[in-house]
Scaffold this active site. Structure first.
Site, PDB file in Angstrom:
ATOM      1  N   ASP A 140      -0.933  -7.660   6.213  1.00 26.85           N
ATOM      2  CA  ASP A 140      -1.993  -6.666   6.036  1.00 26.85           C
ATOM      3  C   ASP A 140      -3.126  -7.396   5.303  1.00 26.85           C
ATOM      4  O   ASP A 140      -3.013  -7.726   4.123  1.00 26.85           O
ATOM      5  CB  ASP A 140      -1.469  -5.474   5.218  1.00 26.85           C
ATOM      6  CG  ASP A 140      -2.525  -4.399   4.976  1.00 26.85           C
ATOM      7  OD1 ASP A 140      -3.732  -4.721   4.986  1.00 26.85           O
ATOM      8  OD2 ASP A 140      -2.145  -3.231   4.746  1.00 26.85           O
TER       9      ASP A 140
ATOM     10  N   TYR B 109       0.838  -1.205   0.000  1.00 24.33           N
ATOM     11  CA  TYR B 109       0.000   0.000   0.000  1.00 24.33           C
ATOM     12  C   TYR B 109       0.879   1.265   0.000  1.00 24.33           C
ATOM     13  O   TYR B 109       1.854   1.347   0.751  1.00 24.33           O
ATOM     14  CB  TYR B 109      -0.910  -0.037   1.238  1.00 24.33           C
ATOM     15  CG  TYR B 109      -1.759   1.190   1.405  1.00 24.33           C
ATOM     16  CD1 TYR B 109      -2.849   1.426   0.571  1.00 24.33           C
ATOM     17  CD2 TYR B 109      -1.474   2.123   2.402  1.00 24.33           C
ATOM     18  CE1 TYR B 109      -3.625   2.558   0.712  1.00 24.33           C
ATOM     19  CE2 TYR B 109      -2.259   3.261   2.549  1.00 24.33           C
ATOM     20  CZ  TYR B 109      -3.329   3.468   1.700  1.00 24.33           C
ATOM     21  OH  TYR B 109      -4.090   4.592   1.849  1.00 24.33           O
TER      22      TYR B 109
HETATM   23  C1  LIG Z   1      -6.237   1.982   3.011  1.00 24.98           C
HETATM   24  C2  LIG Z   1      -5.182   0.988   3.307  1.00 24.98           C
HETATM   25  C3  LIG Z   1      -4.258   1.188   4.354  1.00 24.98           C
HETATM   26  C4  LIG Z   1      -4.239   2.469   5.187  1.00 24.98           C
HETATM   27  O1  LIG Z   1      -5.362   2.572   5.995  1.00 24.98           O
HETATM   28  P1  LIG Z   1      -6.045   3.983   6.436  1.00 24.98           P
HETATM   29  O2  LIG Z   1      -7.218   3.516   7.227  1.00 24.98           O
HETATM   30  O3  LIG Z   1      -6.391   4.718   5.183  1.00 24.98           O
HETATM   31  O4  LIG Z   1      -5.035   4.696   7.260  1.00 24.98           O
HETATM   32  C5  LIG Z   1      -3.336   0.196   4.600  1.00 24.98           C
HETATM   33  N1  LIG Z   1      -3.289  -0.938   3.861  1.00 24.98           N
HETATM   34  C6  LIG Z   1      -4.151  -1.158   2.850  1.00 24.98           C
HETATM   35  C7  LIG Z   1      -4.063  -2.424   2.068  1.00 24.98           C
HETATM   36  C8  LIG Z   1      -5.127  -0.214   2.535  1.00 24.98           C
HETATM   37  O5  LIG Z   1      -5.961  -0.429   1.518  1.00 24.98           O
END
Ligand SMILES: *Cc1c(COP(=O)(O)O)cnc(C)c1O
Length: 378
Positions: free
Chosen positions: A170, A98
């Protein structure tokens, strides 16, 4: 408890004092002590808040870990997890991680001498090659944005274990409804709960689940020290969103598959990237570790003129950052998320000017198909 039931009955439900079936919003910062240090489990809301705690118990249960933590955004969650490391430690990241994570690591945490490598983690040999004596963790996203590349969770977990590394995933794109990395050996799972978990484009939040008591105590220490916590109102909104995660993901999956069948017939569409398609590189691996393929699809419409036509004419796909909401969203990576990457490098990565990424929502899929057909005709 089966998954859909757990989304509703997991964690802490309702209020035992009043019988309310929804967890109350404890809009409070501090708690009365009967004597010094004598309290009912809560002292100060940065350290712990009952509404946030109910959410933390819920995400812990649905990811199958030892403890859950709620942060003010996905990035706050990621920052706090990376604070588990220190100057000189080395972490291996998925190369198409990301963009916000890339920025954090390359432009902020570099000031603290965190040593990082970005590698194609869909290739186990490349991860192995990147391991150094100071490597402490492997951090992956699977599937990734925008080409939905897949990393083998179990193989990466085994490699991490063999070298004494922490394995961080993630899991934003798959959600705990379709994929539970801890079951495949991950130590830490994190989410931008802003996306599918919240699901309604109305809250920004981050969640983390860890699978050992030691990580739980270390991460709570950071949460309490750095203080990037989620407030009680947003904690409540997120619990409300999570209750319907199952039905939303099932419906999004069926809408997405139907929309892809339509794209496959469309003369102007080529190169459809979706882990649920047998033709996708990571299909077999994804199939092994996830129960569904989600609502994120990327494909090529041939040119930036065609991409532009879509952006101008579409009625039900909203041009916006973010994903995972009830409303369908569209973005053009070459012009938006990946605009800062030089065109030649983008081409190498497969991010052409005609590449479009959609997040399929909960509209009637017939409307989505008609909308797309009309928009591309101009
Ligand atoms: C949007 C996103 C983030 C960051 O999250 P926020 O809530 O916008 O701070 C991290 N990892 C992935 C895969 C995302 O899509």
């Amino acid at each position: 408890m089966r998954r859909k039931t757990q989304l509703i009955h997991g964690g802490i439900t309702g209020d035992e004092h009043t019988g309310a079936v929804s967890v109350p919003i404890y809009q409070v910062s501090t708690y009365k002590q009967d004597g010094v240090g004598q309290h009912k489990g809560y002292e100060y809301s940065r350290t712990g808040n009952p509404t946030r705690h109910a959410l933390e118990e819920l995400i812990k249960d649905i990811e199958g870990g030892k403890a859950g933590f709620a942060f003010g955004s996905g990035m706050a969650a990621i920052t706090s997890v990376l604070m588990l490391y220190k100057s000189g430690d080395h972490i291996i990241f998925t190369d198409d991680v990301y963009g916000g994570t890339y920025r954090l690591v390359s432009n902020v945490l570099n000031r603290f001498n965190l040593d990082v490598s970005f590698v194609d983690t869909s290739d186990q040999a490349k991860i192995k090659e990147a391991i150094k004596p100071n490597t402490k963790a492997i951090y992956v996203e699977t599937p990734t944005n925008p080409l939905l590349k897949v990393t083998d969770l179990q193989a990466t977990a085994d490699l991490a274990k063999e070298h004494g590394l922490t394995f961080i995933v993630d899991n934003t794109f798959s959600t705990p409804y379709w994929q539970n990395p801890i079951d495949h050996g991950a130590d830490i799972v994190l989410h931008s709960a802003t996306k599918y978990l919240g699901g309604h484009s109305d809250v920004v939040a981050g969640l983390v689940v860890v699978n050992t008591e030691e990580l739980a105590s270390d991460l709570h220490f950071i949460l309490n020290s750095a203080g990037a916590v989620l407030g009680p109102q947003d904690s409540w909104l997120l619990m409300r969103g999570i209750k319907t995660l199952g039905v939303r993901m099932e419906e999004i999956e069926s809408n997405t598959r139907e929309f892809i069948s339509f794209l496959q017939q469309h003369p102007q569409v080529t190169n459809i990237y979706y882990p649920g398609l047998e033709s996708h590189n990571g299909h077999d691996t994804h199939q092994k570790q996830a129960r569904g393929a989600g609502g994120m699809v990327s494909f090529d419409v041939g040119s930036d003129e065609n991409a532009e036509k879509l952006l101008t004419n579409l009625r039900y796909f909203t041009l916006a950052e973010s994903l995972g909401a009830v409303e369908s969203l569209i973005s053009v990576p070459a012009k938006m998320t990946h605009a800062s990457i030089p065109k030649e490098r983008r081409a190498e990565l497969g991010i052409t000017d005609g590449l479009v990424r959609v997040s399929i929502g909960l509209e009637d899929v017939e409307d989505l198909k008609e909308d797309f057909e009309k928009a591309l005709r101009g």
